[in-house]
Design a protein around this motif. Structure first.
Motif, mmCIF file in Angstrom:
data_model
loop_
_atom_site.group_PDB
_atom_site.id
_atom_site.type_symbol
_atom_site.label_atom_id
_atom_site.label_comp_id
_atom_site.label_asym_id
_atom_site.label_seq_id
_atom_site.Cartn_x
_atom_site.Cartn_y
_atom_site.Cartn_z
ATOM 1 N N VAL A 76 39.338 36.808 39.846
ATOM 2 C CA VAL A 76 40.106 35.604 40.199
ATOM 3 C C VAL A 76 39.436 34.362 39.621
ATOM 4 C CG1 VAL A 76 40.849 34.153 42.129
ATOM 5 C CG2 VAL A 76 41.060 36.639 42.288
ATOM 6 N N ALA A 77 38.115 34.280 39.734
ATOM 7 C CA ALA A 77 37.387 33.108 39.229
ATOM 8 C C ALA A 77 37.533 32.970 37.717
ATOM 9 C CB ALA A 77 35.912 33.205 39.615
ATOM 10 N N VAL A 78 37.452 34.082 36.998
ATOM 11 C CA VAL A 78 37.593 34.035 35.538
ATOM 12 C C VAL A 78 39.003 33.604 35.153
ATOM 13 C CG1 VAL A 78 37.666 35.451 33.457
ATOM 14 C CG2 VAL A 78 35.750 35.662 35.026
ATOM 15 N N ALA A 79 40.008 34.154 35.826
ATOM 16 C CA ALA A 79 41.393 33.786 35.514
ATOM 17 C C ALA A 79 41.639 32.298 35.763
ATOM 18 C CB ALA A 79 42.354 34.630 36.342
ATOM 19 N N LEU A 80 41.203 31.808 36.912
ATOM 20 C CA LEU A 80 41.406 30.386 37.230
ATOM 21 C C LEU A 80 40.597 29.491 36.295
ATOM 22 C CD1 LEU A 80 41.318 30.493 41.145
ATOM 23 C CD2 LEU A 80 43.321 30.321 39.660
ATOM 24 N N GLY A 81 39.352 29.870 36.034
ATOM 25 C CA GLY A 81 38.514 29.062 35.162
ATOM 26 C C GLY A 81 39.028 29.019 33.741
ATOM 27 N N THR A 143 34.380 29.836 40.172
ATOM 28 C CA THR A 143 35.393 29.263 39.283
ATOM 29 C C THR A 143 34.858 28.107 38.438
ATOM 30 O OG1 THR A 143 37.223 29.959 40.721
ATOM 31 C CG2 THR A 143 37.652 28.148 39.196
ATOM 32 N N PRO A 144 34.099 27.155 39.000
ATOM 33 C CA PRO A 144 33.546 26.088 38.146
ATOM 34 C C PRO A 144 32.648 26.620 37.036
ATOM 35 C CG PRO A 144 33.383 25.488 40.452
ATOM 36 C CD PRO A 144 33.798 26.911 40.421
ATOM 37 N N LEU A 145 31.873 27.660 37.324
ATOM 38 C CA LEU A 145 31.011 28.256 36.294
ATOM 39 C C LEU A 145 31.844 28.873 35.183
ATOM 40 C CD1 LEU A 145 28.182 29.257 35.334
ATOM 41 C CD2 LEU A 145 28.600 31.302 36.715
#
Length: 259
Positions: A76-81, A143-145
């Motif tokens: 999820v974090a990679v997709a959003l980022g 997500t910020p990363l």
């Protein structure tokens, strides 16, 4: 003087690596202790504590929980980022710099504050602590990363390739999925690997946002409350080895794609 410089450089490098990895080496060493206390003198080697770790149902359940939370929250974090990086890098929006700063701002905030804020928000929303809330918390901090890594990898040469794809009739979603994402795959994989690593051994948010089903760091903390023993060292060594394995696999995949 010139002959002393290489010696000094090597000495500094060895001291630096010793400072970083000595605690880990001690942890792993005393996980093979045959006695009941992880203190000198070393008595071993023995694998009985690792067998106890693998035979502990709570630890194995926590291990599975950590893997599930790390993989799903990192996805999820990679997709959003990635989508945020693509939108801000390619779109012409007012206040782009301010948006970048807002997205990366959580990187400078303590995990304790983020965890407390999420816990209060979930309580006000009537959402109880669970692995789902832990996954949401890990997606928030990762997500910020992922955004920073993907945004830094977007260059002008990719803009020309994307423009060429549009000129050939590709729609915007096709450009994003078939052109931009493959070009940024090394950065995406690196972001995913780092997210998995950070989520895998994160404790504060996992402790604040879980209740009955816990992750491995929280379970290890529960073991520490009863005192030090080589079993705790063995569990910590498993966490460290899995983190190293994730990073090495990501490095190999990225290196092959670049080659």
């Amino acid at each position: 003087m010139n002959r002393l410089l290489p010696v000094a450089a090597w000495g500094y490098a060895l001291a630096l690596y010793g400072f970083i990895f000595l605690p880990v080496a001690v942890l792993v060493l005393f996980s093979f202790q045959d006695g009941r206390l992880p203190i000198p003198p070393f008595d071993g080697p023995s694998l009985k504590w690792y067998s106890q770790v693998w035979g502990d149902r709570k630890l194995m359940a926590a291990l599975g929980n950590s893997l599930a939370v790390a993989m799903l929250s990192s996805g999820v974090a990679v997709a959003l980022g990635f989508l945020a990086a693509w939108g801000l890098a390619r779109g012409r929006l007012w206040g782009t710099r301010a948006m970048q700063g807002l997205i990366t701002a959580p990187l400078t905030v303590s995990y304790l504050l983020i965890g407390l804020g999420l816990m209060i928000s979930f309580n006000l929303s009537g959402i109880g602590p669970s692995l789902v809330t832990v996954g949401i918390g890990h997606a928030v901090i990762n997500t910020p990363l992922c955004f920073a890594i993907c945004f830094a990898s977007m260059g002008d040469h990719q803009v020309n390739i994307e423009r060429a794809a549009r000129d050939l009739g590709a729609r915007e979603w096709q450009v994003l999925g078939l052109v931009t994402a493959p070009m940024l795959m090394p950065a995406i994989l690196a972001a995913f690997a780092l997210s998995v690593t950070f989520s895998w051994d994160e404790f504060i948010i996992a402790f604040l946002l879980s209740r009955f089903d816990v992750t491995l760091p929280v379970e290890i903390w529960s073991l520490l409350r009863s005192g030090l023993n080589p079993k705790t060292n063995a569990a910590g060594s498993v966490v460290f080895l899995i983190s190293v394995a994730v990073v090495l696999v990501a490095e190999i995949v990225v290196a092959r794609r670049r080659a």
